[in-house]
Motif scaffolding. Sequence first.
Motif, PDB file in Angstrom:
ATOM      1  N   LEU A  11      35.259  26.609  70.447  1.00 54.88           N
ATOM      2  CA  LEU A  11      36.648  26.234  70.704  1.00 54.88           C
ATOM      3  C   LEU A  11      36.988  26.603  72.143  1.00 54.88           C
ATOM      4  CD1 LEU A  11      38.318  27.648  67.480  1.00 54.88           C
ATOM      5  CD2 LEU A  11      37.907  25.260  68.019  1.00 54.88           C
ATOM      6  N   THR A  12      37.525  25.649  72.886  1.00 45.65           N
ATOM      7  CA  THR A  12      37.898  25.884  74.277  1.00 45.65           C
ATOM      8  C   THR A  12      39.334  25.414  74.488  1.00 45.65           C
ATOM      9  OG1 THR A  12      35.618  25.489  74.967  1.00 45.65           O
ATOM     10  CG2 THR A  12      37.291  25.407  76.685  1.00 45.65           C
ATOM     11  N   ILE A  13      40.121  26.216  75.189  1.00 47.07           N
ATOM     12  CA  ILE A  13      41.484  25.817  75.526  1.00 47.07           C
ATOM     13  C   ILE A  13      41.399  24.973  76.797  1.00 47.07           C
ATOM     14  CG2 ILE A  13      43.800  26.603  76.149  1.00 47.07           C
ATOM     15  CD1 ILE A  13      43.105  29.207  74.576  1.00 47.07           C
ATOM     16  N   HIS A  26      46.309  33.901  75.389  1.00 45.26           N
ATOM     17  CA  HIS A  26      45.301  32.864  75.631  1.00 45.26           C
ATOM     18  C   HIS A  26      45.709  32.025  76.833  1.00 45.26           C
ATOM     19  CE1 HIS A  26      43.495  34.052  71.962  1.00 45.26           C
ATOM     20  NE2 HIS A  26      44.269  33.351  71.141  1.00 45.26           N
ATOM     21  N   SER A  31      37.345  30.386  75.910  1.00 46.25           N
ATOM     22  CA  SER A  31      36.423  29.742  74.983  1.00 46.25           C
ATOM     23  C   SER A  31      35.990  30.755  73.926  1.00 46.25           C
ATOM     24  CB  SER A  31      35.209  29.240  75.776  1.00 46.25           C
ATOM     25  OG  SER A  31      34.433  28.398  74.996  1.00 46.25           O
ATOM     26  N   CYS A  74      47.863  23.787  69.247  1.00 42.41           N
ATOM     27  CA  CYS A  74      48.403  24.847  68.397  1.00 42.41           C
ATOM     28  C   CYS A  74      49.823  24.451  67.976  1.00 42.41           C
ATOM     29  CB  CYS A  74      48.389  26.194  69.120  1.00 42.41           C
ATOM     30  SG  CYS A  74      49.633  26.384  70.408  1.00 42.41           S
ATOM     31  N   PHE A  83      43.412  22.554  72.369  1.00 42.57           N
ATOM     32  CA  PHE A  83      42.073  23.075  72.097  1.00 42.57           C
ATOM     33  C   PHE A  83      41.090  21.927  71.944  1.00 42.57           C
ATOM     34  CE2 PHE A  83      44.693  26.567  70.871  1.00 42.57           C
ATOM     35  CZ  PHE A  83      43.917  27.716  70.958  1.00 42.57           C
TER      36      PHE A  83
END
Length: 90
Positions: A11-13, A26, A31, A74, A83
């Motif tokens: 998972l990567t923002i 965050h 990641s 989110c 994400f």
Amino acid sequence: MNRGKRPKIKLTITDRIGKMGCHRGHKVGDSFDYDTERGQICPMAMHCAFPYIDILRYGGKLPGQPEGVAEFCCSDADVVLVFKAEIVEE
């Protein structure tokens, strides 16, 4: 895909749309390995992530997105982090 083992998910923002910073700290570029680091991810984001992770892990594909990738946001309307969940080939 190997049916005996679930694929790894990263998972990567990738973006922030909301006006406020994340309440958990965050930021874009963070990641996480879903299996080993999911406890570090905001529970609101994890609530949103779970269905997409399930889709990827069990061979599904989301319309308009590349194979092995799912983008989602989110649920915090003030923050709205974007994400990207992706299968990591071993």
